[in-house]
Design an enzyme around this catalytic site. Structure first.
Site, PDB file in Angstrom:
ATOM      1  N   SER A 241      -8.662   3.484   8.236  1.00 21.69           N
ATOM      2  CA  SER A 241      -9.260   3.581   6.816  1.00 21.69           C
ATOM      3  C   SER A 241      -8.286   2.775   5.883  1.00 21.69           C
ATOM      4  CB  SER A 241      -9.252   5.044   6.269  1.00 21.69           C
ATOM      5  OG  SER A 241      -9.645   4.949   5.015  1.00 21.69           O
TER       6      SER A 241
ATOM      7  N   HIS B  67       0.868  -1.167   0.124  1.00 20.11           N
ATOM      8  CA  HIS B  67      -0.108   0.034  -0.130  1.00 20.11           C
ATOM      9  C   HIS B  67       0.993   1.258   0.005  1.00 20.11           C
ATOM     10  CE1 HIS B  67      -3.253   2.634   0.504  1.00 20.11           C
ATOM     11  NE2 HIS B  67      -2.900   3.241   1.299  1.00 20.11           N
TER      12      HIS B  67
ATOM     13  N   LYS C 104      -9.372  -1.835   4.809  1.00 23.41           N
ATOM     14  CA  LYS C 104      -9.349  -2.281   3.643  1.00 23.41           C
ATOM     15  C   LYS C 104      -8.212  -3.356   2.965  1.00 23.41           C
ATOM     16  CE  LYS C 104      -9.393   1.793   2.019  1.00 23.41           C
ATOM     17  NZ  LYS C 104      -9.821   3.253   1.521  1.00 23.41           N
TER      18      LYS C 104
ATOM     19  N   ASP D  58     -15.571   1.965   6.066  1.00 19.97           N
ATOM     20  CA  ASP D  58     -14.594   3.147   5.488  1.00 19.97           C
ATOM     21  C   ASP D  58     -15.089   4.223   4.520  1.00 19.97           C
ATOM     22  OD1 ASP D  58     -11.936   4.217   5.214  1.00 19.97           O
ATOM     23  OD2 ASP D  58     -12.294   3.629   3.336  1.00 19.97           O
TER      24      ASP D  58
ATOM     25  N   ARG E  47     -15.721  12.434   6.861  1.00 22.88           N
ATOM     26  CA  ARG E  47     -14.477  13.311   7.330  1.00 22.88           C
ATOM     27  C   ARG E  47     -14.114  14.160   6.243  1.00 22.88           C
ATOM     28  NH1 ARG E  47     -10.444   8.353   7.243  1.00 22.88           N
ATOM     29  NH2 ARG E  47      -8.752  10.152   7.538  1.00 22.88           N
TER      30      ARG E  47
END
Lengths: 453, 453
Positions: free
Chosen positions: B202, B101, B206, B180, B187
């Site tokens: 968040s 990620h 995922k 999320d 947000r």
């Protein structure tokens, strides 16, 4: 991450101006950057006009709660909330207009006593009051326990009454600080109630809308108050004073004790009854003392006395001469209430069910859980658990002892009044736990802890 | 008032249990009292089920933003968000599953390169990616610039592809961490985006839903990153690592430079093109180096190498042997993309309009406003300004210089590509301002600033 750093949120570039502006203002408060009066005015007026959704405003409220608002911000917030509605124009009323505001507590009925005293002494008292809230009673509910008494006067009736007798006591109208009503409802469900700037703006926006020249503040502290300790109460008092002064209002604040009920009677009609007795000079003690102090300060602010002390003396004269009680009768009559009942309160039937709380021991009364005493009165029927609940006007508690009193085993400490046997039973079984006794003598808490000008 | 003091709000007694519980939890976070896993789970699952209104949740988010969340709270938040949806069961896939990620940046196309490299080296790479967000591109948009490429595989197709070739690249499905999506939208409009615990939950909710065994993190820092400075990037990396470890996942994080575009190509098809060239061993430099480092760490985490360094060597072998590019072709084919175009990218027509940015001076390239370069690419058509915008897949920028390079007057610094003459004109006129030159030689920023395990 340091919360104060401002990271560039790319999302902003994708938004409409309206949203962007709102998010930017929330971000500033979040990052402890002082807001301008324009930004605060934008938030309040947009929210009041339903142009900002609740979820943005609640996020703003939490940021304001946690990061605070300084003097200028609080004043701007108050102004924005004040101008969300109407300011009553009392220019046609000659003479000075002074009100009192109390942060609320158990047995706090001073409004009923000081309004007629101050009016009798030549002060205009244009009082807009609230309803009971949880453990804390409300002046409107108390007045409505007088058969026929109308607290829902319209503006022209309101002016007529004050013109005629110098005092009037009504409830908040829709026109007055509508932002406050909206914001309070949101604060209530988002854990943003106990914030000094937010409380200040809520109180002051409503009081300033009355068109007053000056204000006396009674900020309570102790187990039955919203501000549990002296430090917080003083901080609130100073914030209220600063804000009042920023609007060029004369103001005096007292920090007063709320560790036990004020006076002995708690509950709507019971408090009217006790107020009559004080106004007739029959009842002395803490309730009289505090009522006179507050009306004394009002008389001083209204320039009918050269000091608070002289104001207090004048207050006593108003009671002794019968003028204060006469004024009370006049108000009751002008607002549609039954004068006969006020003149003969003993003849007005009592609650159906009365139960005595008996001392199980010898000892000095050391502490009372004053918050729970207020809740017990509510439980007996003196307050509302839900908005729809009807009040049992005669329900309540006559709490016969004060902290420091020596209580003998078998003595009656309190009378519980209610129309419901079940409620009495329920409250009665838990009541004694709210009291603490001591073998040693106990010093009574000081009633008036501080005067701030 | 000290914000940490807990004042008894009488309002609570008047509420339903559901509301009370929510307000109590907001209050705890507001008062810096650590939340239990149950409380966090209650907030997330109630909000996801629409049982908590937005205005309460946004107030909670702001309290969490300002007061933070510790390791355990962040882990509980991640878990609650993860379990708001499905966790993909990849047990039927033999071998270890490792994903990467990146926190996103300009020209960051490493996923396209490292997924085939790692898969070629025997690692399963079940990658669920996102779309472009503002200045930062998205892997899905890049892949969709390959004619026919489908990123919307269903779960059974997803498993089939990874079973067949060891890697798959799709978009988030509705089943994955629905909390999320909901929370991020809120947000975004309540100034609560830039919070390390909220970002952590968040991302990790995922990633954990992918059913992976390990994760390599690329946390960007610099002018084109969400975390502008090293300190914040490192704090985020540590929070992500702590959370991954609390779920027993193997994890390595790199803090990498985002002060200039990664590689030279920015824009969807342009980045596919550059990725092909890297996979074919034709392009070296920062993009190759970072891609190999990340795939090296994946290969190490997947136990196909005894160190990251060995993993990096294996990565280079995969490129040199042609296996990595073959794997890329396999993925493209299995996901419906045109293999012909990938094999002959030069033949795929370019953007209609191309404009060169020419250097006006001699000098060392000192800084680039990398955020604005990303925004310029978006402006040219490589990204969406509103959700409804269609992407111009071939639009973008070929940025030919790196910080530290000496640039001669008249040299081409960048090529702007777009289908719109107007857009080119608009971007072209402002582009030069984003660059800063120096007479003195300039040290290039270090690409991999830190490795955290």
């Amino acid at each position: 991450m340091n919360n104060n750093i401002i990271l560039f949120s790319i999302n902003l570039t994708l938004k409409t101006w309206q949203q962007m502006n709102t998010v930017e203002i929330i971000r500033k408060k979040r990052d402890r950057i002082k807001l301008t009066a324009e930004e605060i005015e934008y938030m309040i007026s947009s929210y009041t006009k339903n142009k900002i959704p609740d979820y943005q405003f609640s996020s703003f409220l939490m940021a304001a709660f946690l990061n605070g608002m300084d003097k200028e911000e609080t004043s701007a917030l108050t102004k924005a909330m004040l101008y969300s509605g109407k300011i009553i124009d009392l220019k046609s009323i000659t003479g000075v207009k002074i009100d009192k505001h109390s942060t609320g507590g158990v047995g706090d009925k001073t409004s009923l006593i000081l309004a007629p005293i101050a009016a009798a002494a030549g002060i205009n008292v244009p009082m807009i009051s609230g309803r009971g809230l949880g453990h804390s009673g409300g002046t409107l509910d108390k007045l409505e326990s007088i058969p026929g008494f109308r607290t829902d006067l319209n503006l022209s009736e309101y002016k007529k009454v004050i013109k005629k007798c110098g005092a009037v006591l009504i409830g908040q109208t829709k026109d007055i600080a509508p932002a406050d009503k909206l914001i309070y409802s949101l604060r209530d469900v988002t854990a943003t109630v106990e914030s000094i700037p937010l409380i200040t703006a809520s109180i002051m926006s409503k009081k300033l809308a009355e068109g007053i020249d000056g204000l006396v503040l009674d900020v309570k502290t102790g187990s039955g108050a919203f501000m549990k300790n002296l430090e917080d109460a003083e901080a609130l008092a100073r914030s209220l004073i600063n804000t009042a002064k920023s609007f060029n209002k004369n103001v005096i604040a007292f920090i007063t004790d709320m560790n036990q009920p004020l006076g002995n009677y708690i509950g709507n009609w019971l408090e009217i009854y006790e107020s009559i007795k004080v106004l007739q000079g029959e009842v002395k003690g803490d309730l009289l003392e505090l009522s006179k102090t507050l009306s004394g300060a009002m008389i001083f602010l209204g320039k009918k006395a050269s000091s608070i002390e002289e104001g207090i003396e004048i207050s006593q004269v108003m009671i002794n001469s019968g003028k204060a009680f006469e004024k009370f009768l006049e108000i009751v009559k002008l607002q549609g209430g039954s004068v006969k009942i006020i003149e003969n309160p003993e003849k007005y039937p009592k609650s159906k069910v009365i139960d005595n709380i008996i001392s199980k021991e010898d000892g000095y009364l050391k502490t009372v859980n004053n918050f729970e005493i207020g809740m017990a009165a509510l439980e007996l029927g003196a307050g509302r658990k839900t908005k729809e609940d009807k009040i049992d006007f005669k329900a309540g508690i006559i709490f016969k002892k004060k902290i420091g009193d020596f209580v003998k085993k078998g003595e009656i400490i309190a009378e519980l009044h209610s129309s419901s046997e079940a409620k009495i039973k329920n409250v009665s079984s838990n009541f004694y736990k709210l009291l603490e006794f001591s073998d040693q003598s106990v010093i009574a808490p000081k009633l008036i802890k501080k005067t701030i000008q």
